[in-house]
Design a protein around this motif. Structure first.
Motif, PDB file in Angstrom:
ATOM      1  N   PRO A 165       0.846  -1.199   0.000  1.00  0.00           N
ATOM      2  CA  PRO A 165       0.000   0.000   0.000  1.00  0.00           C
ATOM      3  C   PRO A 165       0.883   1.251   0.000  1.00  0.00           C
ATOM      4  CG  PRO A 165      -0.762  -1.574   1.641  1.00  0.00           C
ATOM      5  CD  PRO A 165       0.575  -2.070   1.155  1.00  0.00           C
ATOM      6  N   LYS A 166       0.464   2.262  -0.703  1.00  0.00           N
ATOM      7  CA  LYS A 166       1.303   3.450  -0.846  1.00  0.00           C
ATOM      8  C   LYS A 166       1.558   4.151   0.493  1.00  0.00           C
ATOM      9  CE  LYS A 166       0.254   4.252  -5.647  1.00  0.00           C
ATOM     10  NZ  LYS A 166       1.605   3.884  -6.063  1.00  0.00           N
ATOM     11  N   ASP A 167       0.602   4.054   1.414  1.00  0.00           N
ATOM     12  CA  ASP A 167       0.804   4.719   2.698  1.00  0.00           C
ATOM     13  C   ASP A 167       1.646   3.893   3.660  1.00  0.00           C
ATOM     14  OD1 ASP A 167      -1.046   2.746   3.181  1.00  0.00           O
ATOM     15  OD2 ASP A 167      -2.503   4.045   4.189  1.00  0.00           O
ATOM     16  N   ARG A 168       2.063   2.694   3.247  1.00  0.00           N
ATOM     17  CA  ARG A 168       2.939   1.870   4.082  1.00  0.00           C
ATOM     18  C   ARG A 168       4.089   1.306   3.250  1.00  0.00           C
ATOM     19  NH1 ARG A 168      -2.110   0.166   5.572  1.00  0.00           N
ATOM     20  NH2 ARG A 168      -1.869  -1.909   4.677  1.00  0.00           N
ATOM     21  N   CYS A 189       2.724   0.429 -10.691  1.00  0.00           N
ATOM     22  CA  CYS A 189       1.525   0.624  -9.875  1.00  0.00           C
ATOM     23  C   CYS A 189       0.749  -0.680  -9.754  1.00  0.00           C
ATOM     24  CB  CYS A 189       0.636   1.684 -10.510  1.00  0.00           C
ATOM     25  SG  CYS A 189       1.377   3.323 -10.530  1.00  0.00           S
ATOM     26  N   GLY A 190      -0.084  -0.773  -8.722  1.00  0.00           N
ATOM     27  CA  GLY A 190      -0.895  -1.961  -8.524  1.00  0.00           C
ATOM     28  C   GLY A 190      -1.998  -1.707  -7.526  1.00  0.00           C
ATOM     29  N   GLY A 191      -2.703  -2.777  -7.168  1.00  0.00           N
ATOM     30  CA  GLY A 191      -3.801  -2.641  -6.229  1.00  0.00           C
ATOM     31  C   GLY A 191      -5.063  -2.129  -6.892  1.00  0.00           C
ATOM     32  N   ARG A 192      -5.907  -1.496  -6.111  1.00  0.00           N
ATOM     33  CA  ARG A 192      -7.168  -0.963  -6.627  1.00  0.00           C
ATOM     34  C   ARG A 192      -6.930   0.391  -7.301  1.00  0.00           C
ATOM     35  NH1 ARG A 192      -7.862  -2.107  -1.544  1.00  0.00           N
ATOM     36  NH2 ARG A 192      -8.099   0.097  -1.015  1.00  0.00           N
ATOM     37  N   TRP A 193      -7.785   0.719  -8.225  1.00  0.00           N
ATOM     38  CA  TRP A 193      -7.684   2.010  -8.908  1.00  0.00           C
ATOM     39  C   TRP A 193      -9.010   2.733  -8.820  1.00  0.00           C
ATOM     40  CZ3 TRP A 193     -10.362   4.322 -12.854  1.00  0.00           C
ATOM     41  CH2 TRP A 193      -9.788   5.504 -13.373  1.00  0.00           C
ATOM     42  N   ASP A 194      -8.956   4.043  -8.562  1.00  0.00           N
ATOM     43  CA  ASP A 194     -10.162   4.862  -8.689  1.00  0.00           C
ATOM     44  C   ASP A 194      -9.790   6.191  -9.320  1.00  0.00           C
ATOM     45  OD1 ASP A 194      -9.574   6.925  -6.687  1.00  0.00           O
ATOM     46  OD2 ASP A 194      -9.932   5.371  -5.178  1.00  0.00           O
ATOM     47  N   ARG A 195     -10.791   6.898  -9.785  1.00  0.00           N
ATOM     48  CA  ARG A 195     -10.547   8.118 -10.554  1.00  0.00           C
ATOM     49  C   ARG A 195      -9.926   9.229  -9.728  1.00  0.00           C
ATOM     50  NH1 ARG A 195     -12.633   8.122 -15.534  1.00  0.00           N
ATOM     51  NH2 ARG A 195     -14.103   6.463 -16.079  1.00  0.00           N
ATOM     52  N   ARG A 196     -10.196   9.258  -8.450  1.00  0.00           N
ATOM     53  CA  ARG A 196      -9.686  10.353  -7.619  1.00  0.00           C
ATOM     54  C   ARG A 196      -8.233  10.142  -7.200  1.00  0.00           C
ATOM     55  NH1 ARG A 196     -12.075  11.407  -1.714  1.00  0.00           N
ATOM     56  NH2 ARG A 196     -10.751   9.568  -1.374  1.00  0.00           N
ATOM     57  N   ASP A 197      -7.912   8.939  -6.751  1.00  0.00           N
ATOM     58  CA  ASP A 197      -6.596   8.692  -6.159  1.00  0.00           C
ATOM     59  C   ASP A 197      -5.675   7.835  -7.007  1.00  0.00           C
ATOM     60  OD1 ASP A 197      -7.307  10.128  -3.834  1.00  0.00           O
ATOM     61  OD2 ASP A 197      -8.346   8.357  -3.040  1.00  0.00           O
ATOM     62  N   GLY A 198      -6.146   7.293  -8.120  1.00  0.00           N
ATOM     63  CA  GLY A 198      -5.313   6.417  -8.938  1.00  0.00           C
ATOM     64  C   GLY A 198      -5.155   5.055  -8.285  1.00  0.00           C
ATOM     65  N   TYR A 199      -4.003   4.422  -8.473  1.00  0.00           N
ATOM     66  CA  TYR A 199      -3.752   3.109  -7.895  1.00  0.00           C
ATOM     67  C   TYR A 199      -3.421   3.221  -6.412  1.00  0.00           C
ATOM     68  CZ  TYR A 199      -3.908   0.636 -12.339  1.00  0.00           C
ATOM     69  OH  TYR A 199      -4.331   0.072 -13.519  1.00  0.00           O
ATOM     70  N   SER A 200      -3.835   2.185  -5.667  1.00  0.00           N
ATOM     71  CA  SER A 200      -3.691   2.221  -4.212  1.00  0.00           C
ATOM     72  C   SER A 200      -2.364   1.667  -3.711  1.00  0.00           C
ATOM     73  CB  SER A 200      -4.819   1.405  -3.559  1.00  0.00           C
ATOM     74  OG  SER A 200      -4.723   0.027  -3.928  1.00  0.00           O
ATOM     75  N   ALA A 201      -1.588   1.016  -4.581  1.00  0.00           N
ATOM     76  CA  ALA A 201      -0.394   0.303  -4.116  1.00  0.00           C
ATOM     77  C   ALA A 201       0.687   0.310  -5.188  1.00  0.00           C
ATOM     78  CB  ALA A 201      -0.765  -1.135  -3.735  1.00  0.00           C
ATOM     79  N   ASN A 202       1.836  -0.244  -4.832  1.00  0.00           N
ATOM     80  CA  ASN A 202       2.940  -0.452  -5.769  1.00  0.00           C
ATOM     81  C   ASN A 202       3.309  -1.925  -5.805  1.00  0.00           C
ATOM     82  OD1 ASN A 202       3.979   2.595  -4.678  1.00  0.00           O
ATOM     83  ND2 ASN A 202       3.952   2.214  -6.868  1.00  0.00           N
ATOM     84  N   THR A 203       3.481  -2.462  -6.994  1.00  0.00           N
ATOM     85  CA  THR A 203       4.047  -3.793  -7.173  1.00  0.00           C
ATOM     86  C   THR A 203       5.559  -3.653  -7.243  1.00  0.00           C
ATOM     87  OG1 THR A 203       2.111  -4.630  -8.360  1.00  0.00           O
ATOM     88  CG2 THR A 203       4.190  -5.790  -8.720  1.00  0.00           C
ATOM     89  N   VAL A 204       6.271  -4.442  -6.430  1.00  0.00           N
ATOM     90  CA  VAL A 204       7.734  -4.372  -6.368  1.00  0.00           C
ATOM     91  C   VAL A 204       8.312  -5.772  -6.579  1.00  0.00           C
ATOM     92  CG1 VAL A 204       9.747  -3.755  -4.980  1.00  0.00           C
ATOM     93  CG2 VAL A 204       7.615  -2.465  -4.723  1.00  0.00           C
ATOM     94  N   VAL A 205       9.242  -5.877  -7.525  1.00  0.00           N
ATOM     95  CA  VAL A 205      10.002  -7.116  -7.745  1.00  0.00           C
ATOM     96  C   VAL A 205      11.385  -6.935  -7.134  1.00  0.00           C
ATOM     97  CG1 VAL A 205      11.067  -8.613  -9.474  1.00  0.00           C
ATOM     98  CG2 VAL A 205       8.761  -7.714  -9.846  1.00  0.00           C
ATOM     99  N   PHE A 206      11.775  -7.866  -6.263  1.00  0.00           N
ATOM    100  CA  PHE A 206      13.106  -7.900  -5.662  1.00  0.00           C
ATOM    101  C   PHE A 206      13.926  -8.955  -6.393  1.00  0.00           C
ATOM    102  CE2 PHE A 206      10.193  -6.459  -2.464  1.00  0.00           C
ATOM    103  CZ  PHE A 206      10.890  -5.585  -1.633  1.00  0.00           C
ATOM    104  N   ALA A 207      15.137  -8.603  -6.836  1.00  0.00           N
ATOM    105  CA  ALA A 207      15.981  -9.566  -7.549  1.00  0.00           C
ATOM    106  C   ALA A 207      17.440  -9.306  -7.228  1.00  0.00           C
ATOM    107  CB  ALA A 207      15.735  -9.471  -9.056  1.00  0.00           C
ATOM    108  N   HIS A 208      18.260 -10.349  -7.385  1.00  0.00           N
ATOM    109  CA  HIS A 208      19.703 -10.226  -7.148  1.00  0.00           C
ATOM    110  C   HIS A 208      20.465 -10.701  -8.380  1.00  0.00           C
ATOM    111  CE1 HIS A 208      19.095 -14.514  -6.273  1.00  0.00           C
ATOM    112  NE2 HIS A 208      20.373 -14.668  -6.589  1.00  0.00           N
ATOM    113  N   LEU A 209      21.687 -10.207  -8.542  1.00  0.00           N
ATOM    114  CA  LEU A 209      22.532 -10.593  -9.671  1.00  0.00           C
ATOM    115  C   LEU A 209      22.923 -12.066  -9.546  1.00  0.00           C
ATOM    116  CD1 LEU A 209      24.069  -9.581 -12.211  1.00  0.00           C
ATOM    117  CD2 LEU A 209      26.041  -9.200 -10.705  1.00  0.00           C
ATOM    118  N   ALA A 210      22.600 -12.850 -10.569  1.00  0.00           N
ATOM    119  CA  ALA A 210      22.885 -14.281 -10.543  1.00  0.00           C
ATOM    120  C   ALA A 210      24.072 -14.648 -11.414  1.00  0.00           C
ATOM    121  CB  ALA A 210      21.646 -15.070 -11.005  1.00  0.00           C
ATOM    122  N   ARG A 211      24.313 -13.874 -12.474  1.00  0.00           N
ATOM    123  CA  ARG A 211      25.468 -14.109 -13.325  1.00  0.00           C
ATOM    124  C   ARG A 211      25.665 -12.945 -14.272  1.00  0.00           C
ATOM    125  NH1 ARG A 211      22.725 -18.482 -17.134  1.00  0.00           N
ATOM    126  NH2 ARG A 211      22.225 -17.179 -18.914  1.00  0.00           N
TER     127      ARG A 211
END
Length: 211
Positions: A165-168, A189-211
Motif C-alpha cells: 500500500p502506498k501509505d505503508r 503501480c498496482g492494487g485498486r484504482w479509482d478516478r480520484r486517487d489512482g492506484y492504491s499500491a505499488n508492485t515491487v520485484v526484488f531480484a539479485h545478480l545471478a550471473r
C-alpha cells in the motif's frame, strides 16, 4: 514532468532511493484497463519476513548504462531509457507516449553494479496494457536480464514479488539491498484504482545478480 492530458492525470507515488539514499519521490501516471494489472501476493506484517533475498549474489559488474530489459517468463522485451528528477525532485516516469518503454533511474546504480538499481514502468494507460502490466506474475527464481551498453548482460533472479500500500511503502527495505551486492528492483503501480486517487499500491520485484 511533461504536460498530461486530463484523462491521464492519475498519480501513484512512492519514495525513491538508490542504494539506501533517498533521492525523491517518483510518480507514475497510469490509466486503468477493465481487467486490471496482474496482482502479486500482498505484503502483511513484517515486510522483510518472507522476502528470502539471496545471500549468494555474484560479484558486481562494472558500471555501464542499461539499454534493454528482457523477462522471458512474461515475454517482455523493452528498451530502457534513463530517467531523472524533475524540479520537485520527483523521478520522471518514462514518456507517456511510449508505454512499452521502461525507465532506469540514472541517479542510482546501474543494473549489475554494486548497489540497488531501480527500473520503473507504466502498468497501463487509457489504451490498454503497458510495459509492466504483467509484472505481478513473476515468481521467485524467474530470470530478469538487462543488456548493458558495454555489451555485457546482467542476469538477475527474482527473490520475491510484493504489493505494498502506498501509505505503508517500506522505503529502506525496497531500495537498500545487501551491502556490496548487486540488486535490482522493478516497480510499477498496482492494487485498486479509482478516478480520484489512482492506484492504491505499488508492485515491487526484488531480484539479485545471478550471473
Amino acid at each position: 514532468m511533461s504536460t498530461v492530458p486530463p484523462r491521464l492525470r492519475r498519480r501513484a507515488a512512492a519514495v525513491l532511493a538508490a542504494a539506501g539514499v533517498v533521492a525523491g519521490a517518483w510518480l507514475l501516471e497510469d490509466g486503468a484497463t477493465a481487467r486490471g494489472p496482474a496482482a502479486p501476493p500482498v505484503a502483511a506484517g513484517d515486510p522483510a519476513a518472507d522476502l528470502g533475498v539471496s545471500a549468494d549474489a555474484r560479484t558486481p559488474l562494472a558500471r555501464s548504462v542499461p539499454v534493454r530489459l528482457t523477462v522471458p517468463t512474461l515475454r517482455l522485451n523493452a528498451p530502457l531509457v534513463p530517467v531523472g528528477l524533475d524540479a520537485q525532485r520527483h523521478v520522471e516516469p518514462p514518456p507517456l507516449n511510449r508505454p512499452k518503454v521502461a525507465g532506469w533511474y540514472a541517479g542510482g546504480a546501474t543494473p549489475g553494479s554494486a548497489g540497488t538499481a531501480v527500473i520503473v514502468g507504466h502498468v497501463d494507460d487509457d489504451h490498454g496494457a503497458a510495459v509492466f502490466f504483467l509484472l505481478g506474475r513473476l515468481r521467485p527464481g524467474d530470470p530478469v536480464r538487462v543488456r548493458l551498453r558495454n555489451g555485457a548482460t546482467a542476469t538477475f533472479r527474482v527473490d520475491a514479488v510484493r504489493l505494498y500500500p502506498k501509505d505503508r511503502f517500506p522505503d529502506r527495505l525496497v531500495y537498500a539491498g545487501r551491502r556490496g551486492t548487486a540488486q535490482l528492483r522493478l516497480i510499477t503501480c498496482g492494487g485498486r484504482w479509482d478516478r480520484r486517487d489512482g492506484y492504491s499500491a505499488n508492485t515491487v520485484v526484488f531480484a539479485h545478480l545471478a550471473r
